[in-house]
Design a protein around this motif. Structure first.
Motif, PDB file in Angstrom:
ATOM      1  N   THR A   1       0.878  -1.164   0.000  1.00 52.11           N
ATOM      2  CA  THR A   1       0.000   0.000   0.000  1.00 52.11           C
ATOM      3  C   THR A   1       0.915   1.213   0.000  1.00 52.11           C
ATOM      4  O   THR A   1       1.762   1.364   0.875  1.00 52.11           O
ATOM      5  CB  THR A   1      -0.912   0.031   1.244  1.00 52.11           C
TER       6      THR A   1
ATOM      7  N   VAL B   1       4.054   7.202   2.339  1.00 53.70           N
ATOM      8  CA  VAL B   1       4.366   6.031   3.158  1.00 53.70           C
ATOM      9  C   VAL B   1       4.209   4.770   2.314  1.00 53.70           C
ATOM     10  O   VAL B   1       3.222   4.613   1.587  1.00 53.70           O
ATOM     11  CB  VAL B   1       3.452   5.956   4.404  1.00 53.70           C
TER      12      VAL B   1
ATOM     13  N   GLN C   1       3.878   0.816   2.730  1.00 57.10           N
ATOM     14  CA  GLN C   1       3.581  -0.230   3.709  1.00 57.10           C
ATOM     15  C   GLN C   1       3.561  -1.573   2.986  1.00 57.10           C
ATOM     16  O   GLN C   1       2.916  -1.724   1.957  1.00 57.10           O
ATOM     17  CB  GLN C   1       2.232   0.000   4.375  1.00 57.10           C
TER      18      GLN C   1
ATOM     19  N   TYR D   1       3.252  -6.077   3.399  1.00 56.09           N
ATOM     20  CA  TYR D   1       2.585  -7.069   4.238  1.00 56.09           C
ATOM     21  C   TYR D   1       2.414  -8.374   3.464  1.00 56.09           C
ATOM     22  O   TYR D   1       2.634  -8.429   2.244  1.00 56.09           O
ATOM     23  CB  TYR D   1       1.224  -6.543   4.692  1.00 56.09           C
TER      24      TYR D   1
ATOM     25  N   ASP E   1       4.805  -7.501   8.482  1.00 58.11           N
ATOM     26  CA  ASP E   1       4.373  -6.141   8.182  1.00 58.11           C
ATOM     27  C   ASP E   1       5.526  -5.184   8.420  1.00 58.11           C
ATOM     28  O   ASP E   1       6.307  -5.360   9.363  1.00 58.11           O
ATOM     29  CB  ASP E   1       3.217  -5.720   9.097  1.00 58.11           C
TER      30      ASP E   1
ATOM     31  N   CYS F   1       6.838  -0.741   7.302  1.00 60.70           N
ATOM     32  CA  CYS F   1       6.543   0.488   6.573  1.00 60.70           C
ATOM     33  C   CYS F   1       7.679   1.485   6.746  1.00 60.70           C
ATOM     34  O   CYS F   1       8.415   1.458   7.731  1.00 60.70           O
ATOM     35  CB  CYS F   1       5.221   1.088   7.031  1.00 60.70           C
TER      36      CYS F   1
ATOM     37  N   TRP G   1      12.611   4.429   8.165  1.00 63.90           N
ATOM     38  CA  TRP G   1      11.771   3.349   8.684  1.00 63.90           C
ATOM     39  C   TRP G   1      10.795   3.868   9.725  1.00 63.90           C
ATOM     40  O   TRP G   1      11.161   4.661  10.599  1.00 63.90           O
ATOM     41  CB  TRP G   1      12.625   2.248   9.311  1.00 63.90           C
TER      42      TRP G   1
ATOM     43  N   LYS H   1       8.358   1.180  10.790  1.00 61.66           N
ATOM     44  CA  LYS H   1       8.333  -0.148  11.414  1.00 61.66           C
ATOM     45  C   LYS H   1       9.195  -1.067  10.551  1.00 61.66           C
ATOM     46  O   LYS H   1       8.844  -1.362   9.415  1.00 61.66           O
ATOM     47  CB  LYS H   1       6.903  -0.685  11.489  1.00 61.66           C
TER      48      LYS H   1
ATOM     49  N   VAL I   1      -4.593   0.506   7.117  1.00 56.82           N
ATOM     50  CA  VAL I   1      -3.169   0.669   7.400  1.00 56.82           C
ATOM     51  C   VAL I   1      -2.922   0.294   8.848  1.00 56.82           C
ATOM     52  O   VAL I   1      -3.645   0.739   9.740  1.00 56.82           O
ATOM     53  CB  VAL I   1      -2.717   2.128   7.139  1.00 56.82           C
ATOM     54  N   GLU I   2      -1.907  -0.523   9.066  1.00 63.02           N
ATOM     55  CA  GLU I   2      -1.573  -0.929  10.429  1.00 63.02           C
ATOM     56  C   GLU I   2      -1.333   0.305  11.297  1.00 63.02           C
ATOM     57  O   GLU I   2      -0.753   1.296  10.848  1.00 63.02           O
ATOM     58  CB  GLU I   2      -0.324  -1.806  10.407  1.00 63.02           C
TER      59      GLU I   2
ATOM     60  N   CYS J   1       1.885   2.206  11.367  1.00 62.81           N
ATOM     61  CA  CYS J   1       2.253   2.904  10.134  1.00 62.81           C
ATOM     62  C   CYS J   1       1.421   4.157   9.924  1.00 62.81           C
ATOM     63  O   CYS J   1       1.614   4.870   8.945  1.00 62.81           O
ATOM     64  CB  CYS J   1       2.093   1.975   8.929  1.00 62.81           C
ATOM     65  N   ARG J   2       0.502   4.446  10.827  1.00 63.24           N
ATOM     66  CA  ARG J   2      -0.351   5.633  10.706  1.00 63.24           C
ATOM     67  C   ARG J   2       0.389   6.842  11.260  1.00 63.24           C
ATOM     68  O   ARG J   2       0.274   7.179  12.427  1.00 63.24           O
ATOM     69  CB  ARG J   2      -1.646   5.453  11.489  1.00 63.24           C
TER      70      ARG J   2
END
Length: 150
Positions: A35, A49, A51, A53, A63, A65, A85, A87, A135-136, A139-140
């Motif tokens: 994403t 961003v 991301q 997965y 996962d 991002c 980075w 995550k 979005v996890e 990662c927000r």
């Protein structure tokens, strides 16, 4: 494959990519979900961003991002450069995307690069999505404004 119209004014260029893109890319870990959220910046530059997965065909991908910065080059080519980075799973590196937006601005495809690491990846395929993708939580973040270094 068609390109962004050369008549797109510089101030409108990044707006042509703004939004959410979903699809996959292929690297050493195999097929991976992607994403990409692009926020406008200025002229031909943008930030966002990236991301990644697991997908049904490859459920072992963790996962992760990172932020990206990018530029729309003349002729409609797009360079998206991995940056910071958010995550990071152990053993993963950021990647860069080099591609083009298809006719109508609804898809984007090209190559995935791993500068300094050889040829670990191959291609990416993305489709613009009208709905905001899931979005996890980690990662927000608001992507920082990042300058693209030529």
């Amino acid at each position: 494959m068609a390109m962004l119209a050369p008549s797109v004014r510089a101030q409108d260029a990044s707006a042509a990519l703004t939004g959410n893109w979903q699809g996959t890319y292929v690297c050493a870990q195999g097929k991976t979900g992607l994403t990409l959220t692009i926020d406008p910046q200025d002229g031909r530059e943008f930030s966002g961003v990236f991301q990644f997965y697991a997908v049904r065909e490859n459920i072992t991908v963790p996962d992760g991002c990172f932020t990206v910065s990018g530029r729309i080059r003349s002729g409609g080519a797009v360079d998206i450069i991995g940056s910071t980075w958010i995550k990071r799973p152990a053993g993963y590196i950021t990647v860069d995307l080099h591609g083009r937006v298809g006719q109508g601005g609804t898809n984007m495809s090209g190559t995935v690069a791993t500068p300094g690491y050889g040829n670990l990846c191959s291609r990416f395929e993305l489709t613009r999505t009208a709905t905001k993708p899931s979005v996890e939580e980690t990662c927000r973040v608001e992507a920082p404004v990042v300058s693209f270094a030529p």
